[in-house]
Enzyme design. Sequence first.
Site, short mmCIF file in Angstrom:
data_model
loop_
_atom_site.label_atom_id
_atom_site.label_comp_id
_atom_site.label_asym_id
_atom_site.label_seq_id
_atom_site.Cartn_x
_atom_site.Cartn_y
_atom_site.Cartn_z
N GLN A 1 0.84 -1.19 0.00
CA GLN A 1 0.00 0.00 0.00
C GLN A 1 0.88 1.24 0.00
O GLN A 1 1.90 1.30 0.69
CB GLN A 1 -0.91 0.00 1.24
CG GLN A 1 -1.78 1.23 1.38
CD GLN A 1 -2.62 1.21 2.65
OE1 GLN A 1 -2.53 0.27 3.44
NE2 GLN A 1 -3.43 2.22 2.85
N LYS B 1 -3.78 -4.28 -9.24
CA LYS B 1 -3.19 -2.97 -8.91
C LYS B 1 -4.27 -1.92 -9.05
O LYS B 1 -4.90 -1.80 -10.10
CB LYS B 1 -2.02 -2.67 -9.85
CG LYS B 1 -1.31 -1.36 -9.57
CD LYS B 1 -0.13 -1.20 -10.52
CE LYS B 1 0.66 0.06 -10.23
NZ LYS B 1 1.83 0.19 -11.14
N ASP C 1 10.83 5.64 -14.41
CA ASP C 1 10.92 5.38 -12.97
C ASP C 1 11.68 4.08 -12.73
O ASP C 1 11.18 3.14 -12.12
CB ASP C 1 9.52 5.30 -12.36
CG ASP C 1 9.54 5.27 -10.84
OD1 ASP C 1 10.51 5.77 -10.26
OD2 ASP C 1 8.57 4.76 -10.23
#
Length: 468
Positions: free
Chosen positions: A178, A204, A305
């Site tokens: 989370q 997700k 990322d």
Amino acid sequence: MEEDWARVTFRFCPQCGTKLQWGFKFCPSCGEKIPGAAVASGLEDTSASPNISPSKVDKALKDSSGCHGSTEGDNVECTTSSPKQNPVKRGVKKAATVEFTSPRSGRGKARLFQPVEEGGKAEGPTMDISSPGSSPNSKSLFKAKKAKHTAALEPLENGMEMTDMTGRKWTLVQLLSQSMTELMYQVVQKGSKTTSSESSYILKMGAKDGRIFNEQNFLQRAAKPVSVDKWIKQHNMDLLGIPSCVGFGFHSDSYRFLIFSTIGQSLPSVMQDNKLLPEKTVLHLTCRLLDVLHYIHSNEYVHGDVTAENVYIQTGHPTQVYLVGYSHAFRYCPSGRHVEYSEGRRALPEGPLDFISLDAHKGVAPSRRSDLQSLGYCMLHWHTGVLPWSALADPDKVATLKQRYMGDVPALLSHCLGRKRDSSGFRSYLTAVAALQYTEQPDYSELKAKLSAALSQLGGYLDEPLVF
């Protein structure tokens, strides 16, 4: 004109489609700077022209048989190649699937570059990362603002059923992780006789109009299973580490979810108490991740990322490496034309500063070299646990050090590895990446060949299991 605008409560980000309130300078979801020209040029036609709204995209996506959608959506473009285009109107031709291109602040100023052939040099003006004009101390660096946080997601109860767009039902088994913006669950398809890992999937979930919207569009456009399989055959590979999305849907009109096949554990989880990785393992991982980045970049996207948290190792198959987390995916080359280098256009990414590229520090839209820079920083950290800027919290000071060491790879290696150590694999990779221009296409084959050669010198091979 001001009276008309006063009645407009919100608009949409041209990058990711997130609904924005008046006065936002940066999108709270993707961090992209909102073009100021949209205010003046888009008011008269806001009721008549189609905005880039996720609701319209979702309507078109309902015709998909799965998460990857149909090929018809690929004909829809959000191009930046027409400087005369209205900033509010542009991005929609058939109101189906949104493309991720860089919005422009103003009209008639955007210039795009044609991509170069593999290993070649970019034509036209380019920006060297070490040039005086791109110094991290320039004014544009300080203009970058952090994106605003969105409200934290509340966990759902185990056992709850979720229905995807094809009508299949999925049962939440266990909350795996989370964060402020995402929830990860182990799920099983309703009707399955077992809840073992072999039959489980990953769900997700994120805010409907948040970053998961970016990820869904990337997967539908650039990562269809048929496209991935074709690439694997063409390049004679055993695996391409892109997760397979098998479904998507919505929950409570506020959340969007994606369903993935199980791909094992994240790299930090696999490492556990081992804080450092052997050089052989790092070189092996890098080769596998280069394969993924090569595919992504060839499909006009960058990952945006690259971190250890987005690297997964398949349980029971330690040669299978996956790169996940495409919520920051950016279409750097819409319609085959590279976006222009422009500082101060994007907010500084949230999270640790260690692994973001120098371009990100300057507010520049990510390009291929951005991903490779981030991967280089990860390589050093995985093996040594240190980077010259790890103890710094000031983004400008971190950017200054990254700029300095980008022009002095031997000094960077000396700082991380020690004066008496050397690594031909690290040195060749970092040197090649440091020399890349913003619009230049990397020579992926050459990068991988040198890493593989260094791996062989250490007694390692790409077809053997990774050692942690």
